[in-house]
Structure formats: structure tokens, C-alpha cells
Design a protein around this motif. Sequence first.
Motif, short mmCIF file in Angstrom:
data_model
loop_
_atom_site.label_atom_id
_atom_site.label_comp_id
_atom_site.label_asym_id
_atom_site.label_seq_id
_atom_site.Cartn_x
_atom_site.Cartn_y
_atom_site.Cartn_z
N MET A 97 0.83 -1.21 0.00
CA MET A 97 0.00 0.00 0.00
C MET A 97 0.86 1.26 0.00
O MET A 97 0.55 2.24 -0.68
N SER A 98 1.96 1.25 0.76
CA SER A 98 2.85 2.42 0.83
C SER A 98 3.52 2.67 -0.52
O SER A 98 3.75 3.83 -0.89
N ALA A 99 3.85 1.59 -1.23
CA ALA A 99 4.52 1.74 -2.51
C ALA A 99 3.56 2.13 -3.63
O ALA A 99 3.90 2.92 -4.52
N VAL A 100 2.35 1.59 -3.60
CA VAL A 100 1.40 1.79 -4.70
C VAL A 100 0.45 2.95 -4.43
O VAL A 100 0.20 3.77 -5.31
N CYS A 101 -0.07 3.03 -3.20
CA CYS A 101 -1.05 4.08 -2.85
C CYS A 101 -0.67 4.69 -1.50
O CYS A 101 -1.30 4.36 -0.47
N PRO A 102 0.35 5.52 -1.44
CA PRO A 102 0.81 6.06 -0.15
C PRO A 102 -0.29 6.82 0.59
O PRO A 102 -1.04 7.59 -0.01
N ALA A 131 14.17 -18.65 -3.22
CA ALA A 131 13.34 -17.86 -2.29
C ALA A 131 14.15 -16.80 -1.55
O ALA A 131 13.57 -15.86 -1.00
N ILE A 132 15.47 -16.92 -1.55
CA ILE A 132 16.31 -15.95 -0.84
C ILE A 132 16.27 -14.58 -1.51
O ILE A 132 16.28 -13.54 -0.84
N ILE A 133 16.21 -14.55 -2.84
CA ILE A 133 16.42 -13.31 -3.60
C ILE A 133 15.39 -12.23 -3.27
O ILE A 133 15.77 -11.10 -2.91
N PRO A 134 14.07 -12.49 -3.38
CA PRO A 134 13.12 -11.40 -3.10
C PRO A 134 13.17 -10.91 -1.66
O PRO A 134 12.99 -9.71 -1.40
N LEU A 135 13.42 -11.83 -0.72
CA LEU A 135 13.52 -11.40 0.68
C LEU A 135 14.72 -10.49 0.89
O LEU A 135 14.66 -9.53 1.66
N ALA A 136 15.82 -10.80 0.22
CA ALA A 136 17.02 -9.98 0.35
C ALA A 136 16.80 -8.57 -0.19
O ALA A 136 17.34 -7.59 0.33
N ILE A 137 15.98 -8.43 -1.22
CA ILE A 137 15.70 -7.12 -1.81
C ILE A 137 14.99 -6.22 -0.80
O ILE A 137 15.38 -5.07 -0.56
N LEU A 138 13.91 -6.75 -0.19
CA LEU A 138 13.18 -5.93 0.79
C LEU A 138 13.96 -5.76 2.09
O LEU A 138 13.72 -4.81 2.83
N ALA A 139 14.88 -6.68 2.37
CA ALA A 139 15.73 -6.51 3.55
C ALA A 139 16.65 -5.31 3.36
O ALA A 139 17.01 -4.63 4.33
N TYR A 140 16.99 -5.02 2.11
CA TYR A 140 17.87 -3.89 1.82
C TYR A 140 17.09 -2.57 1.84
O TYR A 140 17.54 -1.57 2.42
N PHE A 190 10.56 -2.10 -4.12
CA PHE A 190 9.35 -2.91 -4.03
C PHE A 190 9.03 -3.54 -5.38
O PHE A 190 8.68 -4.73 -5.46
N TYR A 191 9.13 -2.76 -6.45
CA TYR A 191 8.83 -3.33 -7.77
C TYR A 191 9.87 -4.36 -8.20
O TYR A 191 9.55 -5.31 -8.92
N ALA A 192 11.13 -4.18 -7.76
CA ALA A 192 12.13 -5.22 -8.02
C ALA A 192 11.77 -6.50 -7.26
O ALA A 192 11.86 -7.62 -7.80
N TYR A 193 11.38 -6.33 -6.00
CA TYR A 193 10.90 -7.48 -5.22
C TYR A 193 9.71 -8.13 -5.90
O TYR A 193 9.63 -9.37 -6.01
#
Length: 425
Positions: free
Chosen positions: A36-41, A91-100, A107-110
Motif C-alpha cells: 500500500m505504501s509503494a502503490v497508494c501512499p 526464495a532468498i532473492i526477493p527477501l534480500a531485496i526488501l531486507a535492503y 518494491f517493484y524489483a521485489y
Amino acid sequence: MEKGTCGGSVIHLFITWFLSYFAGYIVSPALTDVTMSAVCPGRDECSLAIYLSSIQQAVIGLGMAWFTPLIGNLSDQYGRKALLTLPVTAAIIPLAILAYSRATNFFYAYFAFRTVTDMVGFASINCLALAFLADNTRADKRASAFGILSGVSTAAFVCATVSARFLPETQTFQVGAIVSIASAVYMRIFLKDTKLEKDGEHLPLLSQTNVDHQDVESSKQVQNSEKIPSVLDIVSLFRDRKIVSQAAVVVFFSSLVDCGMQYSILYYLKARFHFNKDQFADVFLIGSLAGTVSLLFVMPLLVEAIGAEKLLSFSLLYGFISWGIYSLSWSPWVPYALALSFFFTYLPGPCIRSIVSKQVGSHEQGKVQGCISGISSLTAVVAPLVFSPLTALFLSEQAPFYYPGFSILCIGSMNVSCLNLNFCN
């Protein structure tokens, strides 16, 4: 395979399963707010976020419907561990993106990486774990074993939700990424590979009274003739076995309920009662505690007493009644109270998987579990197309009549679509 080795392998599977699901579940309560924060703040209701999540779900479903039978069948050839490595590591990759970072670009990369990795791995992990258990468990004990596996995942849900409830959002994603890495490392080090041998002599614990000899021989012929299942091969699997085809119907409708609720419930509670991450976590925690007790302690007793078939019918009916009441929630405390009632709604999956597992030989476990998972994955395409517009409509001011939970009622009614099926040979 000796009994002691088998037991050790199953324990390592449970630990890998726990860590993997913990990593995914710990970020779940925060994902709605991040989206929601990324799409409709700054907004509590956003149709764009609902549709974006639905599109992702549909794309993932299409991918899983194709990849899961393939991966399951390949695991019959090359072993469960070899194929399990792919989804657990991805499964590690998307979690690592949002961890950064949780910024819009990240968010869109995730979003993109999560779509790709879930296409390959979300359902594959489940079907490979079930096939692994089928390799190492007697046919008459599989319902309990599958229930315990589901119980481990709900226990992971409980632990992850408690952690998410008290961790800051930034640390939630960091912990998820670290645990996901730990899951992959643990699996590679400790899980014993169970590459299936063509003679089947490595399965002394398999109860031959529950597997037709002709089915075993035919499964060997399929294994030797082709490694990648064709469409005709999959159709033949369901056509030649009535119970497997009936199970596919049950899996489709029960998965349609699970998939439809996955996002509808969150946006319903967000728009109806302005729930946030902490409140989502509280509701999830109550429901998952009830599910953990049910799967780990109650299901083995009920399966022994009334059988998996009757327990399946009861749990489907119970789920319909529970979701119907949920759709009428009139106060913020109602979802908390109703979460306690979801005691038997976790049981259809393990019941139907154990019924299917008994219908095929040892060399088709990965294939049949993969095909069933593929059918389940199709609901990720159907559910968003049918229920997301319905959810968005009845949460908006343009609803034809006031019933914010109408989509919840419609989704829950899918549970009664297959109560008249008879799982008898």
C-alpha cells in the motif's frame, strides 16, 4: 533405507520445511502495508494494490501449473533433494531485496523477482516435501505424516508471526532473508538425498497392501519411457484412476478457497476495520495456533478413528460455515474470536494428499503430487479473475448493496462444491 536413517531424513525435512516457511511467513504481516505504501501512499483502501497483487498471483499460478508437475516428475528421476535445492535457494532473492530497502523502486524489483521465484518454487517445495514423506512413510501412516508436515508449517507460522509482531518492519525482512539462507544451507548439509532407485528395494517401509502391483509396474514403464510428462500422460493419470480424478476436483475447489482468501481477507480487514501489521499478526497468530494444535495432535487421532475420507468431508463443511460467519464481521473483535474457530479448516490438504498418495506406486509419487499441486496452482489464476473484482467492488462506494464481506461468503461457499464425492474404490 533403514528405519533409523529414514527417521533422521524426515526430521531434517521438517527442520528445512520449518525454516523455509518461517522465512516466508515472518514478512507476511508487513507486506500489505509495504504494498500500500509503494502503490497508494497514505491510503487505507486501494483497488490498484488489490489488482496488482491479483495479477501477480495469476501469473504465478500459470507458472506453477506448468513447472510443478515437471519438477515433481523430475524428482522421481533425480531425487527430491536435487530438485528441492532450486526453490529453496531462489526464495532468498526477493527477501534480500526488501531486507535492503522498501522504497518504491525496490518494491517493484521485489515484485518481479517474487513473481519469478514463486512460479518455480512456491508449490514445488510442497509437492517435493510430500513426495519425500511418501518415500519414507508407510501408506497407512501418510495421512498423519502429511498432517504433521502441515503442522510444522503452521508452527513456523506461529513463531514467525510472534516475531513479526514485536520486530520493527526493517528487521522483519532482514531476519526473513537470514533464515531463508539458513534453510538452504541446512538442507544441503543434512538432508539425505532420496533419489529413487528403479528396483524399489530402498522402500521397505512402504505398505504393499495399499499399492496395486500393476500400478507399480506401469509407473516403472512411464519412468523409463519419458522423463518429462506430456499433457496426454497427465490426462491419462487422472482418467485411469477415479479417486485421483475426484481428488483433483476437491483440491481445485479447496485451493480456490485458500487462494481467494489469501488477499481478500487482508484488504477486507484493512478497509473494514483499518487493521495494520500488528493486528494482522495477532489474527494470524490465533488462527495458526488453532491450526497447529489441530494438525499435530487432533488430526492423527481423528484419522485413526474415522478415516481421512470422512474427516475431509467434515472439514470442508466446517470451513464453509466458518467463512460464512466471518463475512458478517461487525466489529474489530469478531475476526479475533472467529480465528479460534478455524480449528478444522487446515485439514483438507493433508487428507486429500494422503488419499492420492495411496493410489500410485513409489515411482509416481513426485509425479502425482506435482500434478495435484499443478491443479491447485491453477486456482491462483482463477481466483484473482473471479474474486478480486468482487472484493474491490464490495469494499468500494459503488457496491450494489452494503455487504463488505460478500466476497468472503462467495469464496467460502466453494468448500461445499465437492461434498458428494465418494472416495471408495
